[in-house]
Design an enzyme around this catalytic site. Structure first.
Site, PDB file in Angstrom:
ATOM      1  N   ASN A   1      -7.974   4.895  -2.084  1.00 41.33           N
ATOM      2  CA  ASN A   1      -7.377   3.676  -1.550  1.00 41.33           C
ATOM      3  C   ASN A   1      -6.874   2.798  -2.696  1.00 41.33           C
ATOM      4  OD1 ASN A   1      -6.567   1.865   0.392  1.00 41.33           O
ATOM      5  ND2 ASN A   1      -8.611   1.311   1.075  1.00 41.33           N
TER       6      ASN A   1
ATOM      7  N   CYS B   1       0.822  -1.217   0.000  1.00 41.43           N
ATOM      8  CA  CYS B   1       0.000   0.000   0.000  1.00 41.43           C
ATOM      9  C   CYS B   1       0.850   1.258   0.000  1.00 41.43           C
ATOM     10  CB  CYS B   1      -0.940  -0.005   1.194  1.00 41.43           C
ATOM     11  SG  CYS B   1      -0.144  -0.387   2.745  1.00 41.43           S
TER      12      CYS B   1
ATOM     13  N   HIS C   1      -1.422   1.350   7.238  1.00 35.69           N
ATOM     14  CA  HIS C   1      -1.840   1.451   5.845  1.00 35.69           C
ATOM     15  C   HIS C   1      -1.452   2.793   5.252  1.00 35.69           C
ATOM     16  CE1 HIS C   1      -3.977   0.219   2.351  1.00 35.69           C
ATOM     17  NE2 HIS C   1      -5.008   1.031   2.499  1.00 35.69           N
TER      18      HIS C   1
END
Length: 395
Positions: free
Chosen positions: A352, A63, A331
């Protein structure tokens, strides 16, 4: 980011910077999705900066690479360039080589895994350049999405065997073997490649096509136990390079993000997404006034049934959450805009990298209280900073 979340479902895959188990995250998302809540929130966009398409990091802890490469793509747009879909796994591949070197030099006394930090992307861009996604997908063994379980185990096994030093003296061959193992999974890096009819190396592609200056980017966090407006080493497990960030007062965090957005700059954002009040499926994150463990069963069921009052986030509240591991480095995402709900409360629009399978097709609405509470770091162009922050930090 030593991510707690790993999920692989149809159209959605989440991972470790992203080390909850796969089942735990699936169950967590189901708990939050008691009903479709989208109709309960009425969002009005205030700022929505241009960004590239939603990607899916698959079953990988990348991520940090997806979010910060997405940020660089928006930086290209801000600079008046046509954005390129950058190869996130080229960045990750380069970082894994550097992480392996660091692990061996530290005799194994640093974290492993495929997680990383926002600054890793800038550091790899500076040293290794960049590649377009079409020339380096990282899908080298028959999968259509990232699946890093075997690769991660292979990297860890080789590095641990290396530092055990079975020969009594380390040979230089370990790095060749380690690099070859990574390349067998992600693909070898070509010496040169073609893009839109011209030939480039990764370094010349970064210079001539992407055209961004890595020295333009700075990273920040906020802790009470370090001097404000000075640099300190970010003590989270996935800061394997021991990079330093600037320390801001808590109010500066949202002030800097707001200033960036108002001036057309997006922000790369590292955070904790383990809270029950973070719902990927519903596309909303906030900090409930009553802690989840003290809620009634009815309150839990209706947690996303429209806007709710939030806890007041002070520096002390934020610091306590870091100290007791309530907040961990989970994250990385990409802040691309600002919106208001039907009551006038402001939310950041966050991109995202878990695919387009939630209520907002890959985006979330995150309150400022959540950002104040759960940010572990954020990275942005120094041109986007308020004048007082530039002066106080000496940037």
């Amino acid at each position: 980011m030593n991510y707690k979340h790993l999920i692989l479902t149809a159209g959605l895959a989440v991972s470790s910077v992203c080390a909850f188990s796969q089942d735990n995250l699936v169950n967590s998302l189901k708990d939050n999705k008691t009903a479709t809540r989208k109709e309960k929130f009425k969002f009005t966009e205030v700022i929505n900066l241009e960004n590239t398409s939603i990607k899916n990091q698959g079953s990988s802890g990348t991520c940090w690479s997806y979010s910060t490469n997405s940020f660089l793509e928006s930086e290209m747009i801000k600079a008046g360039k046509k954005p390129v879909n950058l190869a996130e796994l080229y960045t990750a591949r380069c970082a894994y080589i550097e992480k392996g070197k660091n692990y061996v030099r530290m005799h194994g006394a640093v974290s492993l895994g495929d997680g990383g930090e926002l600054h890793d992307v800038i550091n790899m861009y500076r040293k290794y350049g960049a590649m377009p996604l079409e020339q380096y997908t990282g899908l080298n063994y028959g999968t259509t999405t990232n699946k890093f379980g075997e690769l991660g185990a292979m990297m860890e096994g080789m590095l641990k065997a290396t530092v055990q030093n079975p020969n009594g003296k380390l040979t230089p061959n370990w790095l060749t073997a380690y690099t070859s193992a990574i390349d067998s999974y992600l693909g070898q890096v070509p010496e040169s490649f073609e893009y839109q009819g011209k030939k480039y190396t990764p370094q010349t592609f970064a210079q001539q096509v992407v055209g961004l200056n890595p020295d333009d980017y700075v990273e920040f966090s906020s802790f009470t136990d370090h001097p404000y407006y000075k640099k300190f080493t970010l003590l989270v497990p996935d800061n394997w390079s021991f990079d330093q960030v600037y320390n801001l007062q808590l109010d500066d965090v949202t002030n800097c993000i707001d200033n960036a957005l108002k001036n057309g700059y997006t922000v790369a954002w590292a955070t904790d997404v383990s809270e029950k009040s973070f719902s990927w499926v519903n596309g909303v994150a906030f900090v409930p006034e009553t802690p989840y463990e003290l809620m009634t069963s009815e309150d839990k069921k209706t947690m996303f049934d429209g806007p709710k009052p939030e806890m007041v986030i002070t520096p002390e509240v934020r610091e306590k959450a870091f100290d007791d591991y309530t907040t961990t480095d989970d994250h990385g995402m990409h802040i691309v805009g600002l919106a208001k709900d039907q009551n006038g409360k402001e939310y950041y629009i966050v991109k995202n990298s878990w695919g387009p399978s939630n209520d907002y097709k890959g985006y979330l609405y995150v309150t400022k209280a959540f950002v104040r509470y759960k940010t572990t770091a954020f990275l942005l162009n120094k041109k986007a900073l308020p004048a007082d922050i530039l002066k106080k930090t000496g940037i």
